[in-house]
Design a protein around this motif. Sequence first.
Motif: not given
Length: 533
Positions: A287-296, A304-315, A494-499
Amino acid sequence: MAPSKADSSASCGDGDAIVSCSKTENGFSSSLSLCHSEKAVEELLQQTPLQGTDDHLVEFSEALRTVAKALRRAAEGKASAQAEAAEWKRRYELERSRNLQLEHKEKLPGECIGNLDGHRAENSVKEPVPQIEQNEHSEKDCMKHGICSHEVLHDGESDSSPNMANKNMMKKASFKLSWWCKGANEDQHNHDIVSFERGNITTAERSSKQISLKWESDPQTVLILKKPNSVSVRILCAEMVRWLKEHKKLNIYVEPQVKAELLTESSIFNFVQTWNEEREVLLLHTKVDLVITLGGDGTVLWAASMFKGPVPPIVPFSLGSLGFMTPFHTEPYRECLDTILRGPISITLRHRLQCIVIRDAAKNEYETEEPILVLNEVTIDRGISSYLTNLECFCDNSFVTCVQGDGLILSTTSGSTAYSLAAGGSMVHPEVPGILFTPICPHSLSFRPLILPEHVTVRVQVPFNSRSSAWVSFDGKDRKQLAAGDALVCSMAPWPVPTACQVDSTNDFLRSIQDGLHWNLRKTQSSDGPRDS
Ligand SMILES: NC(=O)c1ccc[n+]([C@@H]2O[C@H](COP(=O)([O-])OP(=O)(O)OC[C@H]3O[C@@H](n4cnc5c(N)ncnc54)[C@H](O)[C@@H]3O)[C@@H](O)[C@H]2O)c1
Ligand SMILES: Nc1ncnc2c1ncn2[C@@H]1O[C@H](COP(=O)(O)OP(=O)(O)OP(=O)(O)O)[C@@H](O)[C@H]1O
């Protein structure tokens, strides 16, 4: 149903320490069965204590131990080989699906392959596997300033979930990934060719590439994750949610407790979406096109831990104290999100490790625990025990070493600036594919950290004769006990975390170690002093 260990095994040993050779696919249960032989020998020897004076019995017991150990090593070798075979099978299938797609494309008249400017029908990809574009290198692929660009991946449209709210609105944005690298002028056009002409060898692939993400349809849905218990982060989160809705018309997801927080502020946040059940989190990536994180960095690890497979791009916005993975400042968040939603953006593909705990007590492979993906590292340590940890380590078919000390860190290159660094590991650029093998306080002067290639499988086993259990933790969380005979098997996921990058992977990495660690900060020596004559 595959047969259990009991019904699939054939006896291939005599005497009390019967060795069962199960014919399971992944080899784990067969190695476990063989490992029992060593345990059985230990138990047998404990039941019949030897008199110190009886040299023959002592010799015989030593021989038994040696045979059992050799059998276990053979079994571990087999498990590794089978894991490797499974990996090759996965690669073969990926390659085959790529070829099928290329064949299919060639059959379509008028379609241009490998053209960066070619448009795709919006959200038109239906295949479950990523579409890998042909790396055909044309003049068009080469950007200015000697930068070569290759289109590598298209995202696929995912199944929609009946459980998610507003399913009609939710259509994943499609995007295109390409890589570029700066090369010397003369090798711009042939750096992806292996050439043996006149004894010159040119490498087929560069191991590390700067990835660029270009949206092919507008992103529509954003997931905002924030660190808990911070008033300033809560205020920023509310402001950002409002701005993204009013100015960008985006659908916004937050975690259930964040929605509750927003609603205590104002009922205008009713439009914000969330989920009711944990299993819905498994479908978020569709569902999600983009993830925004507010923190450290911890919030990036959480995301990243919420996605057990493919990860959407994270900002990742920086609201922590250090922020190695959080390059975006919060003050100009509107301009920054504006740029990202328009694209193209540079991204860092951060590799993750897939970790599986294999219990000695497991009766068959179905009792193997769920794999856990880590972005930083998996740590095996002595926990509260005051004894040395004793860990036997194997890399594919080869025995690496026995760790005797406080423990061992298996880290990604993204995690190289975290715990592994504190334990004396090297800092490694996050796009270098590798697994860091860093001991924690080893009781040996010569135990230097290693960096292993990304394609290996590492197995860490608590030996049966270990004095104590070990403890394993994943990105500093979810501690589990490893009893004697239990093992941890680790390989690249096989599923990297795109930041998203502020500038690019290299610039962001160097800036993070300079700002975060004050790396090699030293006052410049004045010229006012002795000189070479
Ligand atoms: N001795 C140590 O340095 C030590 C000990 C335990 C855990 N850690 C690290 O903490 C991580 C968990 O982070 P958390 O925020 O949930 O816990 P936390 O709140 O205890 O923070 C740990 C610190 O590690 C930093 N950190 C996390 N990932 C990093 C990375 N990739 N590069 C550089 N620094 C990084 C964070 O910015 C934070 O300052 C673990 O994955 C582990 O790497 C480090
Ligand atoms: N949405 C979340 N829900 C629950 N826990 C979270 C969430 N986001 C972050 N955390 C946890 O909160 C902790 C702190 O997060 P984070 O590192 O982002 O902030 P920080 O500690 O203030 O930053 P820094 O470590 O840079 O000083 C981490 O352990 C992380 O796992």
